[in-house]
Design an enzyme around this catalytic site. Structure first.
Site, PDB file in Angstrom:
ATOM      1  N   HIS A   3       0.855  -1.186   0.000  1.00 50.85           N
ATOM      2  CA  HIS A   3       0.000   0.000   0.000  1.00 50.85           C
ATOM      3  C   HIS A   3       0.888   1.231   0.000  1.00 50.85           C
ATOM      4  CE1 HIS A   3      -3.156   2.814   1.143  1.00 50.85           C
ATOM      5  NE2 HIS A   3      -3.992   1.890   0.740  1.00 50.85           N
TER       6      HIS A   3
ATOM      7  N   ASP B   7      -7.953  -5.448   0.193  1.00 46.20           N
ATOM      8  CA  ASP B   7      -8.461  -6.311  -0.868  1.00 46.20           C
ATOM      9  C   ASP B   7      -8.070  -7.772  -0.699  1.00 46.20           C
ATOM     10  OD1 ASP B   7      -9.769  -4.318  -2.383  1.00 46.20           O
ATOM     11  OD2 ASP B   7      -7.822  -3.570  -3.013  1.00 46.20           O
TER      12      ASP B   7
HETATM   13  N1  CMC Z   1       4.033  -7.634  -4.727  1.00 38.69           N
HETATM   14  C1  CMC Z   1       5.383  -7.627  -4.914  1.00 38.69           C
HETATM   15  N2  CMC Z   1       6.155  -6.535  -4.832  1.00 38.69           N
HETATM   16  C2  CMC Z   1       5.555  -5.378  -4.553  1.00 38.69           C
HETATM   17  C3  CMC Z   1       4.168  -5.290  -4.333  1.00 38.69           C
HETATM   18  C4  CMC Z   1       3.403  -6.469  -4.430  1.00 38.69           C
HETATM   19  N3  CMC Z   1       2.079  -6.437  -4.234  1.00 38.69           N
HETATM   20  N4  CMC Z   1       3.827  -4.015  -4.062  1.00 38.69           N
HETATM   21  C5  CMC Z   1       4.961  -3.310  -4.113  1.00 38.69           C
HETATM   22  N5  CMC Z   1       6.010  -4.132  -4.397  1.00 38.69           N
HETATM   23  C6  CMC Z   1       7.429  -3.749  -4.465  1.00 38.69           C
HETATM   24  C7  CMC Z   1       7.734  -3.014  -5.747  1.00 38.69           C
HETATM   25  O1  CMC Z   1       8.094  -3.885  -6.793  1.00 38.69           O
HETATM   26  C8  CMC Z   1       8.853  -2.108  -5.292  1.00 38.69           C
HETATM   27  O2  CMC Z   1      10.025  -2.892  -5.218  1.00 38.69           O
HETATM   28  P1  CMC Z   1      11.479  -2.242  -5.584  1.00 38.69           P
HETATM   29  O3  CMC Z   1      11.687  -1.197  -4.520  1.00 38.69           O
HETATM   30  O4  CMC Z   1      12.423  -3.380  -5.533  1.00 38.69           O
HETATM   31  O5  CMC Z   1      11.331  -1.639  -6.943  1.00 38.69           O
HETATM   32  C9  CMC Z   1       8.465  -1.727  -3.873  1.00 38.69           C
HETATM   33  O6  CMC Z   1       7.676  -2.839  -3.406  1.00 38.69           O
HETATM   34  C10 CMC Z   1       7.677  -0.444  -3.749  1.00 38.69           C
HETATM   35  O7  CMC Z   1       6.563  -0.543  -4.634  1.00 38.69           O
HETATM   36  P2  CMC Z   1       5.862   0.687  -5.346  1.00 38.69           P
HETATM   37  O8  CMC Z   1       5.212   0.218  -6.598  1.00 38.69           O
HETATM   38  O9  CMC Z   1       6.820   1.830  -5.451  1.00 38.69           O
HETATM   39  O10 CMC Z   1       4.775   1.081  -4.275  1.00 38.69           O
HETATM   40  P3  CMC Z   1       3.555   2.058  -4.515  1.00 38.69           P
HETATM   41  O11 CMC Z   1       3.338   2.765  -3.249  1.00 38.69           O
HETATM   42  O12 CMC Z   1       3.759   2.901  -5.742  1.00 38.69           O
HETATM   43  O13 CMC Z   1       2.335   1.060  -4.861  1.00 38.69           O
HETATM   44  C11 CMC Z   1       0.526  -0.421  -4.621  1.00 38.69           C
HETATM   45  C12 CMC Z   1       1.360   0.688  -3.956  1.00 38.69           C
HETATM   46  C13 CMC Z   1      -0.695  -0.705  -3.770  1.00 38.69           C
HETATM   47  C14 CMC Z   1       0.049   0.064  -5.996  1.00 38.69           C
HETATM   48  C15 CMC Z   1       1.415  -1.674  -4.779  1.00 38.69           C
HETATM   49  O14 CMC Z   1       1.837  -2.132  -3.509  1.00 38.69           O
HETATM   50  C16 CMC Z   1       0.696  -2.795  -5.536  1.00 38.69           C
HETATM   51  O15 CMC Z   1       0.752  -2.835  -6.763  1.00 38.69           O
HETATM   52  N6  CMC Z   1       0.024  -3.744  -4.812  1.00 38.69           N
HETATM   53  C17 CMC Z   1      -0.750  -4.758  -5.452  1.00 38.69           C
HETATM   54  C18 CMC Z   1      -2.099  -4.191  -5.906  1.00 38.69           C
HETATM   55  C19 CMC Z   1      -3.039  -3.966  -4.734  1.00 38.69           C
HETATM   56  O16 CMC Z   1      -3.210  -4.841  -3.884  1.00 38.69           O
HETATM   57  N7  CMC Z   1      -3.727  -2.804  -4.731  1.00 38.69           N
HETATM   58  C20 CMC Z   1      -4.726  -2.472  -3.720  1.00 38.69           C
HETATM   59  C21 CMC Z   1      -4.292  -1.364  -2.828  1.00 38.69           C
HETATM   60  S1  CMC Z   1      -5.361  -1.217  -1.370  1.00 38.69           S
HETATM   61  C22 CMC Z   1      -6.917  -0.766  -1.960  1.00 38.69           C
HETATM   62  C23 CMC Z   1      -6.937   0.611  -2.508  1.00 38.69           C
HETATM   63  O17 CMC Z   1      -6.939   1.560  -1.727  1.00 38.69           O
HETATM   64  O18 CMC Z   1      -6.958   0.740  -3.722  1.00 38.69           O
END
Ligand code: CMC
Length: 438
Positions: A308, A365
């Protein structure tokens, strides 16, 4: 002494005020930055950018805290219900007995939709995604109530109460109708003797010849899901609603845009993606270990329902839903293999350095999809459920923007990295495949 922040650019110091929120959250007020220095800030994804001051929801992502108008989510989940929380979120206070009665009555009275709106459904192919239908129909609602959707802020605010209860109520009717339409089944009219969730389940699952009576735990679980989704401060869809509203667009248009923003798999669409992922893992005979390994390597898909932007701790909503999920399955006498896989995935990830270092925990989720599946909802309705739940938040945020006396249209800047100045070249003089005959 008032706290300030100094930004040094070249040889010059520029002093900016610091804003401090109720919970001691601090931000540098850079509203005069460009005017004073010619610089802007660059913050891809807005991870460090406060776009507004808000009274509605507080999140401490490090500690895993979520509060609606000051009330902890755990207390609300235990003792409140969705409609009461909707009142709290929209109006700032828990309702008195009289307010509660009036609010529920207004929501109930608004349950049916204009008869001619039924024809709008006929224009959609049967395999349309219900999120597309929902967004389109929420926007169309404004056409049926032109006095509530004038795009004149004062006028729209004057009629806000009616528009708010109308949307809270009709979003669920439209959702149920899209479900029935996809199945070629007749629409079921709402009933006046049923509560919010029971009425929704009735419109979804009753038949003209047989009423559907949901298990008590099913209606309660759905109410809990709606309550836990009711607001989450400046997430992608809520920011969209605020952005659209900041241009003066009416509430209907603004929440319709919110539905579109919610649809994506990184946001509300993640609840569908989690079930797809769990089913895939199940089909491949994996217990989740291979999937976690692939997610870590960056070669496989992300672990959906994990991570998140704000929570760097267990999402408090996921904690509540995990318990609810086990309770519902037990009440319904179900044993879902997907829950076993989810529990194993969670355990694996929580002990894995990759997830620990990046502070990736289950989010809202992760468990909600398993409950929705147990209730009998098809996969493509999951994000629609999120939309029904998020409606109070969208409504409250739209109002917050509309009521700002000195509110400005949301309009970020950019750092342009495209080509520099070029002169127009006639098509016959361009390099490449030579002149073409007309
Ligand atoms: N599985 C594996 N690796 C992950 C995941 C995941 N679900 N989420 C983040 N990472 C890694 C990502 O690859 C990155 O690694 P590195 O630093 O080596 O490049 C690091 O963690 C930071 O990730 P980010 O993409 O910069 O984080 P963000 O804050 O931009 O994204 C997120 C947040 C929710 C989009 C992301 O965690 C994600 O894609 N999660 C899966 C989708 C999900 O469950 N979404 C629902 C969110 S809660 C409901 C809502 O409010 O929408």
């Amino acid at each position: 002494m008032e706290e300030t922040a100094t930004i040094r650019l070249g040889n010059e110091n520029h002093v900016f005020p610091v804003v401090i929120g109720t919970e001691n959250e601090k931000g540098i007020d850079i509203r005069t930055l460009r005017q004073k220095t010619g610089y802007i800030t660059y913050d891809d994804g807005y991870g460090n950018t406060g776009s507004c001051e808000s009274h509605i929801t507080f999140i401490d992502g490090e500690k895993g805290i979520l509060r609606y108008r000051g009330y902890p989510i755990e207390q609300l989940a235990e003792s409140s219900n969705f409609l009461e929380c909707a009142h709290l979120i929209i109006y700032g206070e828990l309702p008195t007995h009289t307010q509660q009665r009036e609010f529920s009555a207004k929501v109930l009275r608004q349950a049916s939709i204009h008869e001619s709106m039924r024809h709008l459904f006929e224009g959609f192919p049967n395999n349309s995604h219900p999120m597309a239908i929902l967004s389109a129909l929420l926007n169309s609602l404004g056409c049926y109530y032109p006095n509530l959707a004038t795009n004149d802020r004062d006028q729209d605010l004057k009629n806000f109460d009616e528009a708010a209860t109308l949307l809270l109520s009709k979003v669920r009717t439209i959702a149920a109708m899209s479900y029935r339409m996809m199945r070629g089944e007749p629409f079921m009219y709402p009933r006046k003797d049923l509560g919010y969730c029971q009425n929704f389940l009735h419109m979804m699952f009753s038949e003209p010849y047989e009423d559907y009576y949901p298990h008590d735990d099913v209606a309660k679980a759905l109410d809990l899901i709606f309550l836990l989704h009711a607001d989450h401060e400046q997430n992608c869809s809520t920011s969209t609603v605020r952005m659209v509203g900041s241009g003066g667009a009416n509430l209907f248009a603004s929440v319709s845009a919110g539905v579109c923003a919610l649809w994506g798999p990184l946001h509300g669409g993640a609840n569908m993606a989690v079930i797809n992922m769990l089913q895939e893992i199940h089909k491949n005979g994996d217990d989740g270990s291979k999937f976690v390994a692939a997610a870590k390597s960056g070669k496989g898909a992300r672990l959906m329902g994990f991570g998140h932007r704000v929570y760097k701790n267990y999402d408090p909503r996921a904690k509540i839903l995990k318990v609810a999920c086990e309770r519902v399955l037990k009440a319904l006498g179900r044993n879902d293999p997907l829950l076993d896989i989810a529990l194993h995935l969670e355990d694996k990830a929580l002990h894995d350095p990759y997830f620990i270092e990046r502070k990736l925990y289950p989010n809202v989720d992760f468990y909600s999809g398993i409950i929705l599946q147990a209730i009998g909802l098809p996969l493509d309705m999951y994000t629609v459920m999120f939309s029904i739940g998020r409606m109070p938040g969208w409504i409250a945020h739209w109002r917050e923007v509309a009521e700002l006396s000195k509110g400005r249209i949301h309009r970020p800047r950019q750092i342009y990295i495209g080509p520099g100045l070029r002169n127009y070249v006639n098509i016959n003089d361009r390099n490449g495949d030579g002149p073409k005959s007309a």
